[in-house]
Scaffold this motif. Sequence first.
Motif, short mmCIF file in Angstrom:
data_model
loop_
_atom_site.label_atom_id
_atom_site.label_comp_id
_atom_site.label_asym_id
_atom_site.label_seq_id
_atom_site.Cartn_x
_atom_site.Cartn_y
_atom_site.Cartn_z
N GLN A 80 0.85 -1.18 0.00
CA GLN A 80 0.00 0.00 0.00
C GLN A 80 0.88 1.23 0.00
O GLN A 80 1.89 1.28 0.73
CB GLN A 80 -0.91 0.03 1.22
N HIS A 92 -3.48 12.84 -7.69
CA HIS A 92 -3.29 11.40 -7.83
C HIS A 92 -4.29 10.87 -8.85
O HIS A 92 -5.49 11.16 -8.78
CB HIS A 92 -3.51 10.72 -6.48
N ASP A 94 -5.07 6.90 -10.82
CA ASP A 94 -4.65 5.51 -10.81
C ASP A 94 -5.49 4.67 -11.76
O ASP A 94 -6.47 5.15 -12.37
CB ASP A 94 -4.67 4.92 -9.39
N SER A 98 -9.41 6.26 -10.03
CA SER A 98 -9.43 7.34 -9.04
C SER A 98 -8.73 8.58 -9.60
O SER A 98 -7.74 8.50 -10.32
CB SER A 98 -8.72 6.91 -7.76
N ASN A 108 -3.88 9.92 1.38
CA ASN A 108 -4.11 9.07 0.21
C ASN A 108 -3.54 7.69 0.49
O ASN A 108 -2.35 7.57 0.85
CB ASN A 108 -3.45 9.65 -1.04
N MET A 110 -3.37 3.94 -1.31
CA MET A 110 -3.61 3.11 -2.49
C MET A 110 -3.12 1.70 -2.22
O MET A 110 -1.98 1.52 -1.76
CB MET A 110 -2.90 3.68 -3.72
N THR A 111 -3.94 0.72 -2.49
CA THR A 111 -3.60 -0.69 -2.31
C THR A 111 -3.26 -1.29 -3.66
O THR A 111 -4.09 -1.30 -4.58
CB THR A 111 -4.77 -1.46 -1.67
N HIS A 118 -0.19 4.17 -11.18
CA HIS A 118 -0.71 5.50 -10.84
C HIS A 118 0.28 6.57 -11.23
O HIS A 118 1.44 6.29 -11.57
CB HIS A 118 -1.06 5.59 -9.35
N GLU A 120 1.41 10.90 -10.16
CA GLU A 120 1.31 11.96 -9.17
C GLU A 120 1.92 13.24 -9.73
O GLU A 120 3.08 13.23 -10.15
CB GLU A 120 2.01 11.56 -7.87
N PHE A 149 -8.27 2.16 -3.81
CA PHE A 149 -7.80 3.48 -3.41
C PHE A 149 -8.83 4.10 -2.48
O PHE A 149 -10.04 3.93 -2.66
CB PHE A 149 -7.62 4.39 -4.63
N GLU A 150 -8.33 4.81 -1.46
CA GLU A 150 -9.21 5.62 -0.63
C GLU A 150 -8.48 6.88 -0.20
O GLU A 150 -7.27 6.89 0.00
CB GLU A 150 -9.70 4.85 0.60
N GLN A 151 -9.25 7.96 -0.11
CA GLN A 151 -8.75 9.20 0.46
C GLN A 151 -9.52 9.45 1.75
O GLN A 151 -10.74 9.34 1.77
CB GLN A 151 -8.92 10.39 -0.48
#
Length: 324
Positions: A80, A92, A94, A98, A108, A110-111, A118, A120, A149-151
């Motif tokens: 991650q 970001h 990906d 996302s 941020n 990301m798995t 991704h 940046e 992905f999660e923010q």
Amino acid sequence: MTNLEVRPVPELCDLVPTHGPVLELHPSREVPLGGVRAMQVRRTLPQRGLPLVGAWCFLDEFGPQRVDMRVLPHPHTGLQTVTWPIAGEILHRDSVGSEAVVRPGQLNLMTAGRGVSHSEFSLGSQPLLHAAQLWVALPDGRAEGAAGFEQVGDLPVWEAAGLRATVFIGQVDGHASPAHVHTPLLGAEVTVDAGASGEVPLVRGFEHAILVLDGTLDVAGTPHAPSGLLYLGDGRDSIHLRSSGGARLLLLGGAPFEHDLVMWWNFVGRDHADIARARADWESSDRADRFGTVQGHGDLRIPAPELPNIRLQPRRRQPPKGSA
């Protein structure tokens, strides 16, 4: 973020639990990241004597520096990525679709799982950037899982007299981040006011480390400045922090990781074959089958370096230098 080293050093990381508190300073090393970014980062994980802190397996700090950051699509496996900005904004994108701007105080996460790609990019013209980029090694099972992905914003804050910890991974004294990780971990940005002194609660079964971002402070009575990663070992219920002029730091921790890891370039695997397959898949015309496609960049991407002409060999952690 990618590791842009032309000849990345292969790493097999085998964590030996410390079985007690220590104070070990592991100096940072300057790593030039080339291309249009023209950035220097201070790398403190992995090191020969400290490949991991819990499942934290990679730590770069960059800035504060005015620079245009342009990181084209690149791959990851088995980890991650954790992006924690201190100053500046980063866009970001990906291969799971996302698109998110991360700002100070936001996380941020990301798995990669079996494979993700991704990009940046900094926002603005030569903005002031200061950030930490970390990787978390994934355990068996999840390392071959799906990408995601999660923010996370609105993160919990633990406070004591003159001390504050914004918890972006794990928990401090019941103040728990909603971010999803797959091994027991802690990641927090701690500020210590000028003249403040106090204890930050820790989990006894975790090992911990501190990276000073700015200012100076005493950690368990030992002076520490932005010079490297201070490894605390395990077996602590709390850590005493004091600063005469104020300081900001990252506090990392986690349960000792149970799996051997081979790290090379942007890939984390279990053995040489895992890394070789990931590199071959990224360089193949069918790379999207494993790593997907990042929209907005056409065919532009960062190619993988050549593998070394040897099988990736282990780098094993050295015994602790002393106790505290």
